[in-house]
Write an enzyme that holds these catalytic residues in place. Structure first.
Site, PDB file in Angstrom:
ATOM      1  NE  ARG A 101      91.245 -58.587  57.905  1.00  0.00           N
ATOM      2  CZ  ARG A 101      91.846 -59.193  56.888  1.00  0.00           C
ATOM      3  NH1 ARG A 101      91.959 -60.518  56.884  1.00  0.00           N
ATOM      4  NH2 ARG A 101      92.331 -58.513  55.889  1.00  0.00           N
ATOM      5  CE  LYS A 110      95.637 -56.332  56.623  1.00  0.00           C
ATOM      6  NZ  LYS A 110      97.008 -56.817  56.430  1.00  0.00           N
ATOM      7  CD  GLU A 136      99.974 -64.620  59.456  1.00  0.00           C
ATOM      8  OE1 GLU A 136      98.915 -64.508  58.833  1.00  0.00           O
ATOM      9  OE2 GLU A 136     100.332 -63.828  60.348  1.00  0.00           O
TER      10      GLU A 136
END
Ligand code: PMP
Length: 294
Positions: free
Chosen positions: A54, A153, A186
């Site tokens: 990721r 991220k 989220e």
């Protein structure tokens, strides 16, 4: 000899008090960089390969070339834990654009900065898992997918920080972020799940949410336990009227939500599906096959 934590910066180790980066680093000046938060349980780095994958996807999206191969990065994380003799840890892996000038142009930053911090963490944070936590919707919307989306991220976490400030100011445990059209995206650093009539539902990443690694583990557990899991847009009404709700994330693990904007969820106690998933999640983190051995 020092008992201080040893922090990895660009291939070298520094005691925590001396682990410093330049004020010209664009990670600091512009939030230009990517990161991962990872846990180690009992000598095994949980889903390390998935986290490194990721990290490299996030870096690809911002056109940042990480100066290590994925295998070297995995080894660097493992080495940092060994150096600190840590078996249980919260690991922060950061790759920033590196040192440049005061302009924001990334071309002025020839070398990305790689940082690995392996800090200690208490395995159980309070009794949140038994009682559930309180939440509220934040006034600040999740960034749209064509802006600084949280699918990446990145070091741009002000969107989440603002939501957290709001939760703190209002005296609730955590905030839930809505995407621009008003559906649930989220938490500030967690994915959201609800349970309705025995079925588990969670929002798609097209809400601008991060594809959580803990969420993926929960999805696999649903499959194993033959619990139906649906990825769908969730409105605020749907969480208000859910039977159960919970967060997933590396730091929080699996935590029941008992309240949203003062509306009680279900009977206000962790429900049977959440409890089952929580117990199964515990087994996964205890399984040495769930990660990379230190
Ligand atoms: N959403 C955001 C914005 C996050 O920062 C995190 C924490 N990494 C999560 C969700 C949960 O992801 P994970 O389960 O991989 O920790």
């Amino acid at each position: 000899m020092t008992n201080e934590l040893q922090i990895y910066i660009d291939g070298k180790y520094y005691p925590k008090s001396e682990a410093k980066i330049s004020v010209y680093d664009h990670g600091f000046l512009y939030g230009d960089g990517v990161f991962e938060g990872i846990r180690a349980y009992n000598g095994v780095v949980f889903k390390l390969k998935e986290h490194v994958d990721r990290l490299y996807r996030s870096a690809h999206a911002i056109m940042l070339n990480i100066p290590l191969t994925k295998e070297q990065m995995i080894q660097a994380v493992v080495e940092t834990l060994r150096k600190n003799k840590m078996k249980d840890s919260y690991i922060r892996l950061v790759v920033s654009r590196g040192v440049g000038d005061l302009g924001l142009d990334p071309r002025k930053c020839p070398k990305p900065t790689v940082i690995i911090i392996a800090d200690s963490i208490s395995i159980r944070a309070g009794n949140a898992k038994e009682t559930g936590i309180t939440t509220m919707f934040s006034w600040v919307r999740r960034n749209p997918v064509d802006a600084t989306t949280h699918e990446i991220k990145s070091l741009n976490y002000l969107n989440s920080v603002l939501a957290k400030i709001e939760a703190n100011a209002c005296g609730v445990d955590e905030a839930i972020c809505l995407e621009p059209s008003g559906c649930i995206a989220e938490g500030v650093g967690e994915n959201v799940f609800i349970v309705k009539d025995g079925e588990v539902l969670t929002p798609p990443t097209s809400t601008g949410a991060l594809a959580g690694i803990t969420a993926e583990v929960v999805a696999q557990l649903c499959q194993k336990l033959k619990i139906k899991l649906t990825v769908a847009n969730l409105t605020p009404f749907m969480i208000f009227t859910a039977d159960e709700a919970f967060f997933t994330g590396t730091a929080m693990e699996v935590v029941p939500i008992r309240e949203v904007n003062k509306r009680q969820i279900g009977d206000g106690k962790p429900g049977p599906v959440t409890k089952r998933l929580l117990a199964e999640f515990q087994k996964v983190i205890e399984d040495p096959a769930s990660g990379t051995k230190i």
